[in-house]
Scaffold this active site. Structure first.
Site, PDB file in Angstrom:
ATOM      1  N   CYS A  25      23.198  83.066   0.442  1.00 39.87           N
ATOM      2  CA  CYS A  25      24.072  83.371   1.579  1.00 39.87           C
ATOM      3  C   CYS A  25      25.494  82.942   1.282  1.00 39.87           C
ATOM      4  O   CYS A  25      26.436  83.641   1.646  1.00 39.87           O
ATOM      5  CB  CYS A  25      23.554  82.689   2.840  1.00 39.87           C
ATOM      6  SG  CYS A  25      23.308  80.922   2.646  1.00 39.87           S
TER       7      CYS A  25
ATOM      8  N   GLU B 265      22.594  80.813  11.603  1.00 46.11           N
ATOM      9  CA  GLU B 265      23.039  80.709  10.209  1.00 46.11           C
ATOM     10  C   GLU B 265      22.823  82.083   9.595  1.00 46.11           C
ATOM     11  O   GLU B 265      21.694  82.424   9.223  1.00 46.11           O
ATOM     12  CB  GLU B 265      22.205  79.657   9.459  1.00 46.11           C
ATOM     13  CG  GLU B 265      22.391  78.232   9.942  1.00 46.11           C
ATOM     14  CD  GLU B 265      23.703  77.611   9.494  1.00 46.11           C
ATOM     15  OE1 GLU B 265      24.443  78.242   8.723  1.00 46.11           O
ATOM     16  OE2 GLU B 265      23.991  76.493   9.946  1.00 46.11           O
TER      17      GLU B 265
HETATM   18  P1  NAD Z   1      16.128  88.700   8.380  1.00 45.68           P
HETATM   19  O1  NAD Z   1      17.149  88.661   9.451  1.00 45.68           O
HETATM   20  O2  NAD Z   1      15.551  90.012   7.999  1.00 45.68           O
HETATM   21  O3  NAD Z   1      14.872  87.786   8.759  1.00 45.68           O
HETATM   22  C1  NAD Z   1      15.000  86.401   8.997  1.00 45.68           C
HETATM   23  C2  NAD Z   1      13.798  85.927   9.802  1.00 45.68           C
HETATM   24  O4  NAD Z   1      13.853  86.493  11.105  1.00 45.68           O
HETATM   25  C3  NAD Z   1      12.446  86.304   9.218  1.00 45.68           C
HETATM   26  O5  NAD Z   1      11.573  85.219   9.340  1.00 45.68           O
HETATM   27  C4  NAD Z   1      12.016  87.454  10.117  1.00 45.68           C
HETATM   28  O6  NAD Z   1      10.618  87.631  10.190  1.00 45.68           O
HETATM   29  C5  NAD Z   1      12.571  87.008  11.447  1.00 45.68           C
HETATM   30  N1  NAD Z   1      12.751  88.081  12.438  1.00 45.68           N
HETATM   31  C6  NAD Z   1      12.970  89.398  12.209  1.00 45.68           C
HETATM   32  N2  NAD Z   1      13.108  90.057  13.387  1.00 45.68           N
HETATM   33  C7  NAD Z   1      12.984  89.137  14.372  1.00 45.68           C
HETATM   34  C8  NAD Z   1      13.062  89.186  15.797  1.00 45.68           C
HETATM   35  N3  NAD Z   1      13.301  90.315  16.441  1.00 45.68           N
HETATM   36  N4  NAD Z   1      12.908  88.033  16.489  1.00 45.68           N
HETATM   37  C9  NAD Z   1      12.696  86.864  15.843  1.00 45.68           C
HETATM   38  N5  NAD Z   1      12.598  86.747  14.498  1.00 45.68           N
HETATM   39  C10 NAD Z   1      12.765  87.874  13.767  1.00 45.68           C
HETATM   40  O7  NAD Z   1      16.814  87.968   7.129  1.00 45.68           O
HETATM   41  P2  NAD Z   1      16.219  87.753   5.657  1.00 45.68           P
HETATM   42  O8  NAD Z   1      16.299  89.046   4.912  1.00 45.68           O
HETATM   43  O9  NAD Z   1      14.928  87.026   5.718  1.00 45.68           O
HETATM   44  O10 NAD Z   1      17.286  86.722   5.059  1.00 45.68           O
HETATM   45  C11 NAD Z   1      18.441  87.118   4.382  1.00 45.68           C
HETATM   46  C12 NAD Z   1      19.663  86.853   5.231  1.00 45.68           C
HETATM   47  O11 NAD Z   1      19.723  85.476   5.556  1.00 45.68           O
HETATM   48  C13 NAD Z   1      20.952  87.138   4.487  1.00 45.68           C
HETATM   49  O12 NAD Z   1      21.867  87.776   5.336  1.00 45.68           O
HETATM   50  C14 NAD Z   1      21.437  85.757   4.105  1.00 45.68           C
HETATM   51  O13 NAD Z   1      22.808  85.674   3.862  1.00 45.68           O
HETATM   52  C15 NAD Z   1      21.012  84.970   5.290  1.00 45.68           C
HETATM   53  N6  NAD Z   1      20.963  83.548   4.991  1.00 45.68           N
HETATM   54  C16 NAD Z   1      21.856  82.717   5.609  1.00 45.68           C
HETATM   55  C17 NAD Z   1      21.866  81.368   5.323  1.00 45.68           C
HETATM   56  C18 NAD Z   1      22.829  80.425   6.005  1.00 45.68           C
HETATM   57  O14 NAD Z   1      22.596  79.245   5.947  1.00 45.68           O
HETATM   58  N7  NAD Z   1      23.880  80.900   6.643  1.00 45.68           N
HETATM   59  C19 NAD Z   1      20.940  80.851   4.409  1.00 45.68           C
HETATM   60  C20 NAD Z   1      20.046  81.712   3.795  1.00 45.68           C
HETATM   61  C21 NAD Z   1      20.056  83.076   4.106  1.00 45.68           C
END
Ligand code: NAD
Length: 503
Positions: A282, A248
């Site tokens: 998002c 997602e």
């Molecule tokens: P992010 O990708 O920076 O982090 C998301 C999660 O992944 C965090 O918990 C982070 O610690 C973890 N993470 C980071 N590196 C990792 C790795 N190498 N392996 C495993 N886990 C890792 O995203 P964010 O800034 O927390 O969230 C914002 C993004 O999420 C935006 O792009 C937004 O659009 C998206 N989003 C999507 C939805 C949806 O349902 N499609 C919903 C909410 C947010």
């Protein structure tokens, strides 16, 4: 730097000695909690505990699980104020918005609890004429342990889209919340522990490395919500174990406004869809394509509406500060780039981008290749573009690598236009309403990811399909035996011609 470039290991949630880290109030910068950075061995131990709990959870059957999930639901509702306070403290969003998140999450939990048994139940399917001596059944079984990795923007609603559906489908869950909202993650696991003595839902706090350890711990599925850049890393790591993934990711959602649309309603929806939660949604509205006949009146009304939206950390402010400090630079860069390329700010603009608070910004005349049109801005900004026809609106809306949600305002052509938009979900004459309808699957295509949470698809996402064929009586002609004769082969050739040869 865009959202996708954010390095989760160098966030404002600074690591401190002793393997703990702090979470902050994004408005004041005050520390609001200290949490352990959970390491590789502890993540593996949590997954091991989850494996045993998953067996117990599965053994409870649909009724036993439903009893626990109903208790959890009541607990969430009856302790809502505590959770709302944690969400408000860690994200800066207004309490009312935090409540809305919780309410929607509880609705989804109720729906998943009620529908999972029916969706997963064994059912008979027609075996086909050739195999009519067989009985065929299909059922969906729990996967085992699901690793959920979540973002910070909707720290309750978003991960609960995976957690609630995975639990209802009979799995145990290990949840790695965002490093910006560890307290919310901890609260969710503690609340589950208050109604269930087994570690069916656990939270492991930390940075990206903790998430990576969860991916490497050989769980049965990873449900990830976050940026596409992190999604790619997770898919690559999961490939080593052939662990299936649900992605997602982000969006750059378009709204289309037709000449016959209710312009007041469309302007209201555009303003809320683009600016609520300070634009950190998002499936928030970022690009708007408006029919030339109503363009001027639409822009005027959006500007009038958005001018009234107050941004700040005060009790009466309608949008809070930007939760992730590095995002302020992304928003500033997108606005500057749009203005440099000939765009005009009809509200807000660069002056509206403060240290942590960003005021409502509406831009027009922004070229299609500007960052504000191509990349996720994740701020309270809207770009409005005039189009000559709805065909042009569709073409420009679809010219994006993302495909999460979309919005259409049209009296006569809503359904037709919605079907032509390349997105996972579309709302007609309302905005983001698909997210609140539990029966509707939620998810995207392209850079927005794949797989679905919510609805029946969201339950099946956390199951494995089990197909069973049972012989009811021996077939008059043996097909799957070395006893098969030439005569049988001739009969089969005749039968297949009769069945399928007359097209
Ligand atoms: P992010 O990708 O920076 O982090 C998301 C999660 O992944 C965090 O918990 C982070 O610690 C973890 N993470 C980071 N590196 C990792 C790795 N190498 N392996 C495993 N886990 C890792 O995203 P964010 O800034 O927390 O969230 C914002 C993004 O999420 C935006 O792009 C937004 O659009 C998206 N989003 C999507 C939805 C949806 O349902 N499609 C919903 C909410 C947010």
């Amino acid at each position: 730097m865009s959202l996708a470039d954010t390095d989760a290991t160098t966030s404002s949630s600074r690591a401190t000695p002793g393997d703990t880290f702090e979470s902050f109030d994004p408005g004041s910068g005050e520390v609001v909690g200290t949490y352990p950075v959970v390491g590789v061995a502890e993540v593996a131990a949590a997954v091991e505990r989850a494996r045993r709990a998953a067996q117990w959870w599965r053994d409870q059957g649909a009724e036993g699980r439903s009893r626990v999930l109903k208790k959890w639901r009541s607990h969430l509702v009856n302790h809502a104020d505590d959770l709302i306070d944690v969400v408000h403290a860690e994200t800066g969003k207004p309490q009312g918005d935090a409540q809305l998140e919780l309410v929607l999450a509880v609705e989804h939990l109720a729906w998943a609890t009620k529908h999972a048994p029916k969706v997963m139940k064994r059912r008979s399917v027609f075996p086909g004429l050739l195999m009519s001596n067989m009985a065929a059944t299909l059922e969906y079984q729990p996967l085992g342990v699901v690793g959920v990795i979540g973002p910070w923007n909707y720290p309750v609603f978003t991960p609960m889209g995976s957690i609630a559906y995975a639990l209802a489908a009979g799995n145990a869950v290990v949840f790695k919340p965002s490093e910006y909202t560890p307290g919310v993650g901890r609260w969710l696991a503690d609340s589950f522990a208050a109604v269930c003595g087994r570690p069916v839902l656990q939270t492991v706090t930390g940075f990206g490395a903790t998430g990576a350890a969860l991916v490497d711990a050989q769980v049965d599925k990873i449900a990830f919500t976050g940026s596409a850049a992190t999604g790619r890393k997770i898919m690559a790591a999961a490939a080593a174990h052939l662990t299936p993934v649900l992605m997602e990711c982000g969006g750059k959602d378009a709204m289309l406004v037709d000449a016959d649309a209710d312009i007041d309603a469309a302007a209201d929806a555009a303003t809320w869809g683009g600016m609520s939660n300070a634009g950190q949604t998002c499936a928030g509205v970022e690009r708007i394509y408006v029919h030339g006949d109503v363009y001027d009146s639409f822009v005027d009304r959006v500007v009038a509406k958005a001018s009234d939206v107050s941004a700040g950390s005060g009790e009466d402010d309608q949008i809070g500060p930007i939760t992730m400090p590095s995002q302020v630079d992304v928003i500033r860069r997108h606005v500057a780039d749009a203005l440099d390329r000939g765009g005009r700010a009809v509200l807000g603009g660069l002056d509206a981008v403060g240290d942590s608070v960003v005021g409502p910004t509406v831009m027009v005349d922004v070229p299609d290749d500007a960052l504000a049109m191509t990349d996720e801005t994740f701020g309270p900004t809207l770009v409005i573009t005039k189009v000559g026809s709805m065909d042009e609106a569709i073409e420009r809306a679809n010219d994006s690598s993302y495909g999460l949600g979309a919005t259409v305002f049209s009296k006569a052509r809503g359904a037709e236009l919605a079907a032509r938009i390349r997105s996972g979900m579309t709302s007609i004459n309302s905005v983001i309403s698909f997210a609140g309808i539990a029966a509707l699957p939620f998810g995207g295509i392209g850079e927005s990811g794949f797989g679905r949470i919510h609805g029946e698809d969201g339950i099946r996402e956390f199951t494995r399909t089990k197909a069973v064929a049972r012989q009811r009586f021996a077939a008059p002609v043996a097909l799957t035996s070395f006893d098969r004769t030439k005569k049988t082969d001739e009969l089969v050739a005749k039968a297949i011609k009769l069945l399928h040869g007359r097209g």
